[in-house]
Design an enzyme around this catalytic site. Structure first.
Site, PDB file in Angstrom:
ATOM      1  N   ASN A   9       0.781  -1.070   0.035  1.00 19.08           N
ATOM      2  CA  ASN A   9       0.128   0.066  -0.025  1.00 19.08           C
ATOM      3  C   ASN A   9       0.684   1.196  -0.304  1.00 19.08           C
ATOM      4  O   ASN A   9       1.686   1.576   0.927  1.00 19.08           O
ATOM      5  CB  ASN A   9      -0.928  -0.077   1.274  1.00 19.08           C
ATOM      6  CG  ASN A   9      -1.485   1.261   1.416  1.00 19.08           C
ATOM      7  OD1 ASN A   9      -1.876   2.072   0.525  1.00 19.08           O
ATOM      8  ND2 ASN A   9      -2.215   1.369   2.613  1.00 19.08           N
ATOM      9  N   LYS A  11       0.245   4.337  -0.231  1.00 22.45           N
ATOM     10  CA  LYS A  11      -0.398   5.389   0.205  1.00 22.45           C
ATOM     11  C   LYS A  11      -0.155   6.632  -0.695  1.00 22.45           C
ATOM     12  O   LYS A  11      -0.135   6.391  -1.897  1.00 22.45           O
ATOM     13  CB  LYS A  11       0.116   5.729   1.624  1.00 22.45           C
ATOM     14  CG  LYS A  11      -0.339   4.522   2.354  1.00 22.45           C
ATOM     15  CD  LYS A  11      -0.133   4.791   4.157  1.00 22.45           C
ATOM     16  CE  LYS A  11      -0.059   3.314   4.763  1.00 22.45           C
ATOM     17  NZ  LYS A  11       0.090   3.722   6.194  1.00 22.45           N
ATOM     18  N   HIS A  95      -9.402   1.165   4.618  1.00 19.86           N
ATOM     19  CA  HIS A  95      -8.310   1.574   5.377  1.00 19.86           C
ATOM     20  C   HIS A  95      -8.526   2.368   6.527  1.00 19.86           C
ATOM     21  O   HIS A  95      -9.374   3.423   6.484  1.00 19.86           O
ATOM     22  CB  HIS A  95      -7.109   2.036   4.312  1.00 19.86           C
ATOM     23  CG  HIS A  95      -5.735   1.904   5.069  1.00 19.86           C
ATOM     24  ND1 HIS A  95      -5.539   3.046   5.988  1.00 19.86           N
ATOM     25  CD2 HIS A  95      -4.704   1.285   4.942  1.00 19.86           C
ATOM     26  CE1 HIS A  95      -4.348   2.736   6.209  1.00 19.86           C
ATOM     27  NE2 HIS A  95      -3.752   1.471   5.933  1.00 19.86           N
ATOM     28  N   GLU A  97      -7.011   4.999   7.470  1.00 22.40           N
ATOM     29  CA  GLU A  97      -6.929   6.319   7.427  1.00 22.40           C
ATOM     30  C   GLU A  97      -8.114   6.822   6.599  1.00 22.40           C
ATOM     31  O   GLU A  97      -8.190   8.029   6.765  1.00 22.40           O
ATOM     32  CB  GLU A  97      -5.718   6.429   6.531  1.00 22.40           C
ATOM     33  CG  GLU A  97      -4.240   6.306   7.540  1.00 22.40           C
ATOM     34  CD  GLU A  97      -2.987   5.688   6.568  1.00 22.40           C
ATOM     35  OE1 GLU A  97      -2.901   5.722   5.296  1.00 22.40           O
ATOM     36  OE2 GLU A  97      -2.281   5.245   7.467  1.00 22.40           O
ATOM     37  N   GLU A 167      -5.508  -4.540  10.429  1.00 28.95           N
ATOM     38  CA  GLU A 167      -4.534  -3.707  10.945  1.00 28.95           C
ATOM     39  C   GLU A 167      -4.843  -2.995  11.935  1.00 28.95           C
ATOM     40  O   GLU A 167      -5.796  -2.048  12.105  1.00 28.95           O
ATOM     41  CB  GLU A 167      -4.543  -2.812   9.475  1.00 28.95           C
ATOM     42  CG  GLU A 167      -4.273  -3.344   8.270  1.00 28.95           C
ATOM     43  CD  GLU A 167      -3.683  -2.243   7.319  1.00 28.95           C
ATOM     44  OE1 GLU A 167      -2.500  -2.709   6.907  1.00 28.95           O
ATOM     45  OE2 GLU A 167      -4.410  -1.281   6.926  1.00 28.95           O
ATOM     46  N   GLY A 173       2.206   2.270  10.763  1.00 28.93           N
ATOM     47  CA  GLY A 173       3.265   3.663  10.284  1.00 28.93           C
ATOM     48  C   GLY A 173       3.855   4.077  11.838  1.00 28.93           C
ATOM     49  O   GLY A 173       4.327   5.110  11.910  1.00 28.93           O
ATOM     50  N   SER A 212       3.216  -2.093  10.432  1.00 31.77           N
ATOM     51  CA  SER A 212       4.631  -1.908  10.501  1.00 31.77           C
ATOM     52  C   SER A 212       5.341  -3.411  10.155  1.00 31.77           C
ATOM     53  O   SER A 212       6.375  -3.866  10.882  1.00 31.77           O
ATOM     54  CB  SER A 212       5.221  -1.581  12.174  1.00 31.77           C
ATOM     55  OG  SER A 212       4.642   0.029  12.161  1.00 31.77           O
TER      56      SER A 212
HETATM   57  P1  PGA Z   1       2.678   0.562   7.734  1.00 24.18           P
HETATM   58  O1  PGA Z   1       1.356   0.603   7.003  1.00 24.18           O
HETATM   59  O2  PGA Z   1       3.259  -0.796   6.910  1.00 24.18           O
HETATM   60  O3  PGA Z   1       3.269   1.714   7.220  1.00 24.18           O
HETATM   61  O4  PGA Z   1       2.464   0.518   9.123  1.00 24.18           O
HETATM   62  C1  PGA Z   1       0.291  -0.495   6.733  1.00 24.18           C
HETATM   63  C2  PGA Z   1      -0.830   0.023   6.256  1.00 24.18           C
HETATM   64  O5  PGA Z   1      -1.335   1.201   6.292  1.00 24.18           O
HETATM   65  O6  PGA Z   1      -1.521  -0.658   5.343  1.00 24.18           O
END
Ligand code: PGA
Length: 249
Positions: A9, A11, A95, A97, A167, A173, A212
């Site tokens: 992803n 982003k 997601h 976000e 998640e 993140g 992460s």
């Molecule tokens: P990350 O993001 O690996 O940077 O923690 C995962 C995601 O949001 O899909």
């Protein structure tokens, strides 16, 4: 036996120059990834270019969202048919976000999910709890409700046509990964909840972990019985790291 899926992803990251380098880098190592399917989910505007860059390499393409409507006056949205035209196989939906920063509700996410299936795109449905919710011990309730919103709208069999990504919001993140045991516990809860409604669907659906995940912790997470892959943010932006996760499957 469920296949492992490692999906990147991206982003809102990248430029024309950086995505060329990233796809070129991923392509050079793909032949060494034999136990996992790999996919990338670029920002919408880069999808056509990424499609060209992928060529016939075994790397699937996905989007980071999809409109809940087929066409019309929906400024700023992208339809499933449009994504189909550019060879998108997957669409990330719900997601955290999107949920927290852009106010996407369970109902809207369920509608986006339904439209993805209608247009032949496999939803990667994201679910997960915040730190507050985990500390209040309501993780299963939160994840359960997020799944129920989709099941109520599209039916339990629709889950057999999607990929689920667990998640935990507190792990995204932040560099704080859920421990393999913490992740496995929620994955097992999800599979058990689905099994209570439809054993075959529960057995078939791929449940990815996201938050992460990186080259250092992937092997242990992926060795858990109910973790069938990863949805990778930060570590998917470096070809070597992304490939290393694929190889650790
Ligand atoms: P990350 O993001 O690996 O940077 O923690 C995962 C995601 O949001 O899909």
């Amino acid at each position: 036996m469920r296949r492992t899926l490692i999906a990147g992803n991206w982003k809102m990251n990248g430029s024309l120059a950086s995505i060329e380098a990233l796809i070129a880098g991923i392509k050079t190592g793909l032949s060494e990834v034999d136990k996992a399917d790999m996919a990338v989910c670029p920002p919408f505007v880069y999808i056509p270019r990424v499609r060209e860059l992928i060529g016939d390499a075994p790397l699937a393409l996905g989007s980071q969202n999809i409109c809940d409507q087929a066409s019309g006056a929906y400024t700023g949205e992208i339809s499933g048919a449009m994504l189909q035209e550019f060879g998108c196989r997957y669409a990330i939906i719900g997601h955290s976000e999107r949920r927290s920063l852009y106010g996407e509700t369970d109902a809207l996410i369920a509608a986006r999910f339904a439209m993805a299936l209608e247009t032949g795109i496999t939803p990667i449905l994201c679910v997960g709890e915040t730190l507050e919710q985990r500390e209040a011990d309501v993780t299963e309730q939160v994840v359960g409700e997020q799944l129920d919103a989709v099941i109520e709208r599209s039916g339990i069999e629709s889950i057999g046509q999607c990929v689920i990504a667990y998640e935990p919001v507190w792990a995204i993140g932040t560099g704080k990964t859920a421990s393999p045991e913490q992740a496995q516990a929620v994955h097992a809860f999800i599979r058990g909840k689905l099994a209570a409604q439809h054993a075959e669907v529960a057995e078939k659906v791929q449940i990815l972990y996201g938050g992460s995940m990186n080259a250092g912790n992937a092997a242990e997470l992926l060795s858990q019985p109910d973790i069938d892959g990863g949805l990778i943010g930060g570590a998917s932006l470096k070809a070597d790291d992304f490939l290393a996760i694929g190889k650790s499957a």
